[in-house]
Design a protein around this motif. Structure first.
Motif, PDB file in Angstrom:
ATOM      1  N   ASP A 131      44.687  39.863  36.309  1.00  0.00           N
ATOM      2  CA  ASP A 131      46.009  38.981  37.594  1.00  0.00           C
ATOM      3  C   ASP A 131      46.157  37.949  37.423  1.00  0.00           C
ATOM      4  OD1 ASP A 131      47.332  41.844  38.817  1.00  0.00           O
ATOM      5  OD2 ASP A 131      45.272  41.553  40.028  1.00  0.00           O
ATOM      6  N   GLU A 132      47.300  37.383  37.720  1.00  0.00           N
ATOM      7  CA  GLU A 132      47.468  35.548  38.392  1.00  0.00           C
ATOM      8  C   GLU A 132      47.197  35.934  39.545  1.00  0.00           C
ATOM      9  OE1 GLU A 132      50.584  33.880  36.836  1.00  0.00           O
ATOM     10  OE2 GLU A 132      50.766  34.621  35.055  1.00  0.00           O
ATOM     11  N   SER A 133      46.244  34.695  40.419  1.00  0.00           N
ATOM     12  CA  SER A 133      46.228  35.732  42.055  1.00  0.00           C
ATOM     13  C   SER A 133      47.163  35.319  42.180  1.00  0.00           C
ATOM     14  CB  SER A 133      44.912  34.519  42.434  1.00  0.00           C
ATOM     15  OG  SER A 133      45.495  33.280  42.174  1.00  0.00           O
ATOM     16  N   LEU A 185      48.586  46.013  40.173  1.00  0.00           N
ATOM     17  CA  LEU A 185      47.033  46.301  39.290  1.00  0.00           C
ATOM     18  C   LEU A 185      46.035  46.728  40.050  1.00  0.00           C
ATOM     19  CD1 LEU A 185      46.877  46.725  35.963  1.00  0.00           C
ATOM     20  CD2 LEU A 185      46.192  44.034  36.060  1.00  0.00           C
ATOM     21  N   ALA A 186      45.559  46.650  41.045  1.00  0.00           N
ATOM     22  CA  ALA A 186      44.417  46.091  41.684  1.00  0.00           C
ATOM     23  C   ALA A 186      44.762  47.719  42.092  1.00  0.00           C
ATOM     24  CB  ALA A 186      44.810  45.257  43.071  1.00  0.00           C
ATOM     25  N   GLY A 187      45.639  48.441  42.770  1.00  0.00           N
ATOM     26  CA  GLY A 187      45.407  49.311  42.529  1.00  0.00           C
ATOM     27  C   GLY A 187      45.303  50.879  41.856  1.00  0.00           C
ATOM     28  N   ASN A 188      45.204  50.158  40.531  1.00  0.00           N
ATOM     29  CA  ASN A 188      44.833  51.005  39.101  1.00  0.00           C
ATOM     30  C   ASN A 188      44.664  50.016  38.218  1.00  0.00           C
ATOM     31  OD1 ASN A 188      44.744  52.914  37.471  1.00  0.00           O
ATOM     32  ND2 ASN A 188      45.219  53.975  38.644  1.00  0.00           N
ATOM     33  N   VAL A 209      43.373  41.404  40.307  1.00  0.00           N
ATOM     34  CA  VAL A 209      41.921  42.135  39.228  1.00  0.00           C
ATOM     35  C   VAL A 209      41.813  40.848  38.359  1.00  0.00           C
ATOM     36  CG1 VAL A 209      42.076  43.285  37.306  1.00  0.00           C
ATOM     37  CG2 VAL A 209      43.216  43.967  39.239  1.00  0.00           C
ATOM     38  N   THR A 210      40.619  40.359  38.977  1.00  0.00           N
ATOM     39  CA  THR A 210      39.668  38.894  37.899  1.00  0.00           C
ATOM     40  C   THR A 210      39.729  39.552  37.145  1.00  0.00           C
ATOM     41  OG1 THR A 210      37.831  39.479  38.997  1.00  0.00           O
ATOM     42  CG2 THR A 210      39.149  38.279  40.739  1.00  0.00           C
ATOM     43  N   GLY A 211      38.515  40.464  36.049  1.00  0.00           N
ATOM     44  CA  GLY A 211      38.524  41.686  34.692  1.00  0.00           C
ATOM     45  C   GLY A 211      38.555  43.137  35.017  1.00  0.00           C
ATOM     46  N   ASN A 212      38.327  42.773  33.388  1.00  0.00           N
ATOM     47  CA  ASN A 212      39.529  44.261  33.165  1.00  0.00           C
ATOM     48  C   ASN A 212      39.064  44.214  32.095  1.00  0.00           C
ATOM     49  OD1 ASN A 212      40.675  46.713  32.868  1.00  0.00           O
ATOM     50  ND2 ASN A 212      42.503  46.477  33.597  1.00  0.00           N
TER      51      ASN A 212
END
Length: 763
Positions: free
Chosen positions: A714-716, A611-614, A704-707
């Motif tokens: 994401d869960e870390s 998810l961090a990639g997109n 991802v921490t906020g969206n």
């Protein structure tokens, strides 16, 4: 005076006389022979007799340690013993001397030179054989040097190579192993494009929940939810969807596909306690009492996803679905019924029939569902599809719809756990035309494309050495082509058609690692800032007294001349602009950097969760603003104290356009998302054995921490690696390593761990 003394006279006049008498008259070298007549020789001898040799400069009463020539006189006395003074114990250094006096001094030194020359002759005679051997070796070396110069590849270019053998495996476990939040992103993109096309061409004349509803006229227009949902399994066509306020009207003019759940059957005819449907996907629902409320929890028990005879998985609109998707869809159906003012979905002999499935939706723009359905999934689709646009924006309904779509985008991904044996070879041709510039051409080839180490399915498991050309395994490609040159003493310019972001930075803010394992730990804690974007670009840096400032731009798609697919400084350049400020002392560094990544696509944050990639599941292009703080410290001497490198990065994404799937808004234009990452790495030089290195690092790959978009957060995740590098020879090293990454997908309780044996050859 003999011929040998004549030859020595000229250099000694400049080297001995001038320092001793700054005001002395110049010596006419062309007149030296005049002193050979007997009269002049007699005068010189008389002066020599008057001037006495000394053994220490302290014997001169008029020479003080503060005199500018004191050290020169001292050296002449102690090393050569050829300085004479006057009988009265003075040197008279400030007095101009006659040519006779100069000749007397020179003669005393020449006697010493002659004595030393005789000693040299004796030494030459004694070591005559050894010198002959050395001369032969020197002649041989000169011949070899001449041969190499005649046959060398280039007088300006050096070839350097590296070959890496990589033997390793990764294991996966946990409840969600093999899942990814973007597994079916491609299907989502297709559905989003199909919906947009349908709206633009008005291919669907009437849409359930259409915004152009008229209480007295014929429904028309097309927008909003589940545009393909004209008919559903369990119904008999468009007549099963009635128009509010028009008892005799139905959606008979609707032309479109079927959004039914395929690959699923219920078993309404089986008696209580029966076994249910076998050989296909179905529901173990035959034993439920009539009127049972169908909830998400109950669906987790009811859904029977045994293998079908055809091998096909249940699907909705091309998305493969699992139990979790079924639960999410029933939750959406119940939320839709609640906003209409009706009760929850209840079970009957045919899953849903009157009075459980019929509700008069009186909201403007809405429709009423009068169908009978043989499974709760189709019923749930129909319930959402008959909402009005306003009802679809209800916070509970909107959240349920987004959760359902997020579950569809997510899915199982294939993962391999076999041991793989891969390689990476790099050949660098470094050319310099002035000794200060650099033209670098690097070729690279590898075969990592089908391995876990290539970042499939999880980018956070990628290895730094993992490489494969787009044309396939074992295909060699040009990895770098750029030219670097200085401007003055403080500026350096770099430019090229294939240059990487870090090639144009004055400093790299990390000492870790001496040997690379997981790729994440090579980005100084911030893959979002140090993207290592590769393409056409240029940059400049300034450095002075430890301070440096760097600025550069790279366009991944610079090779394209069509602005719709690339170019420089277009909407599709795939460009990254970077500014870096740094200070580097003898044993520490502190660096801050900012990067703007344009028209982002998957890969702009190269290492982290999927998810961090997109964060917008590929449904919208986006820009990223990233900030990094990094630095390192190392001991001044090798000891048990390690070098320490650390870094932190923060990234802010912005969606450039809105996106929808079946009319459900997935991302609004300008939707925001945030992510972050950090790491700490330590390594010990000369660990246990001189030349060997030990290292370990911990951190969190980008998550991802906020969206604001439908994919959520994401869960870390957490990563750790440990390795020991054996320096077998100057050119061969062997590095065993172990690593673990918890929750690499960022979507639940899964983890990965494994081991690697890496062998590196330098040539």
């Amino acid at each position: 005076m003999n011929a040998f003394r004549k030859l020595l006279l000229a250099p000694l006049v400049m080297g001995v006389v001038s320092p001793l008498a700054g005001h002395a008259q110049s010596l006419d070298m062309g007149s030296v022979n005049r002193y050979q007549d007997q009269q002049d020789i007699d005068r010189m001898r008389a002066i020599e007799a008057q001037m006495g040799q000394v053994t220490s400069v302290s014997q001169f009463s008029d020479v003080q340690p503060t005199d500018w020539a004191y050290q020169a006189l001292s050296n002449l006395v102690t090393k050569y013993g050829c300085v004479a003074g006057y009988p009265n114990g003075t040197f008279k250094g400030k007095q101009a001397m006659t040519r006779y006096e100069a000749a007397a001094l020179l003669n005393a030194c020449l006697d010493r030179v002659t004595e030393m020359t005789e000693q040299v002759k004796r030494l030459l005679k004694e070591f005559e054989k050894e010198l002959a051997v050395l001369k032969a070796k020197v002649d041989g070396l000169e011949a070899k040097t001449a041969e190499l110069a005649a046959t060398q590849f280039s007088t300006t270019t050096k070839l350097k190579g590296q070959s890496v053998f990589w033997l390793g495996t990764a294991k996966f476990d946990g409840a969600n192993k093999g899942t990814s939040p973007v597994a079916q992103a491609g299907v989502g993109q297709a559905e989003s494009a199909a919906f947009k096309s349908a709206v633009e061409t008005n291919a669907y004349s009437v849409t359930p929940g259409g915004a152009s509803y008229s209480a007295t006229g014929t429904p028309n227009g097309s927008v909003t939810a589940f545009t393909k949902a004209a008919t559903w399994t369990g119904g008999s066509g468009s007549s099963d969807i009635g128009v509010v306020g028009q008892p005799t009207a139905s959606l008979t003019n609707y032309v479109g596909g079927n959004l039914a759940v395929t690959g699923l059957r219920s078993n309404p005819g089986a008696p209580a306690g029966g076994t249910g449907v076998t050989g296909t996907y179905g529901f173990l629902n035959n034993a439920l009492p009539n009127g049972t409320v169908v909830t998400s929890d109950l669906m987790g028990v009811m859904a029977n996803t045994i293998s079908s005879t055809s091998g096909a998985k249940p699907s909705i609109g091309g998305f493969a679905i699992d139990k979790k998707d079924m639960q999410n869809l029933v939750a959406l159906g119940n939320a839709s019924r609640a906003v209409k003012g009706g009760g929850l979905i209840r079970y009957s002999s045919d899953v849903a029939t009157a009075p459980y499935s019929t509700f008069a939706n009186t909201a403007p723009g809405g429709f009423t569902n009068a169908g009978t359905f043989t499974n709760p999934l189709d019923l749930s689709i129909a319930e959402y599809g008959t909402l009005s646009p306003l009802q679809q924006q209800n916070p509970t309904v909107k959240a349920a719809a987004r959760k359902f779509l997020k579950g569809l985008i997510s899915g199982d991904v294939p993962i391999g756990e076999a041991v793989s044996f891969n390689y990476d070879v790099r050949l660098a041709l470094d050319t310099s035309f002035t000794g200060k510039d650099l033209l670098r051409t690097r070729l690279r080839v590898g075969n990592f494309g089908q391995s876990t180490w290539f970042g499939n399915p999880y980018p956070s498991l990628g290895a730094e050495v993992a490489y494969e050309e787009g044309s396939g395994a074992n295909s060699m490609g040009v990895d770098r082509v750029f030219y670097q040159f200085p401007i003055g003493s403080n500026f350096t310019v770099t430019a090229g058609p294939r240059v990487r972001q870090d090639d144009m930075l004055a400093v790299w803010p990390s000492q870790y690692p001496a040997d690379t394992i997981l790729d994440f730990f090579t980005y100084a804690g911030s893959p979002g800032t140090y993207t290592l974007n590769l393409g056409g670009g240029a940059g400049i840096w300034w450095a002075d007294n430890g301070f440096s400032v760097s600025a550069n731009y790279v366009a991944a798609n610079a090779k394209n001349s069509d602005s719709s697919t690339g170019g420089i400084a277009t909407d599709n350049s795939g460009g990254t602009g970077t500014v870096q400020l740094a200070y580097t002392a003898t044993n520490w560094n502190l660096t801050a950097a900012y990067a703007y990544s344009q028209s982002g696509a998957y890969g702009y944050i190269p290492v982290g969760t999927n998810l961090a990639g997109n964060p917008f599941a590929g449904l919208s292009s986006f820009d990223v603003n990233s900030l990094a703080i990094s630095g390192w410290w190392k001991p001044t001497k090798v000891s048990w104290i390690p070098s320490i490198s650390a870094g932190w990065g923060s990234n802010s994404y912005s969606a450039k356009k809105a996106s929808q799937i079946w009319g459900v808004e997935t991302n609004a234009a300008g939707a925001k998302a945030q992510s972050q990452s950090w790491y700490v790495g330590m390594q010990w030089a000369d660990a246990l054995i001189k030349g060997n290195t030990f290292g370990t690092a911990v951190g969190q790959p980008t998550f991802v921490t906020g969206n604001d978009g439908f994919m959520g957060t994401d869960e870390s995740t957490f990563a750790w690696e440990i390795w020991y590098k054996f320096q077998v020879t100057d050119n061969i090293s062997v590095t065993p390593a172990f690593f673990t990454v918890t929750n690499p997908a960022g979507s639940g309780s899964n983890s990965a761990y494994g081991g690697v044996l890496k062998t590196t050859f330098l040539f």
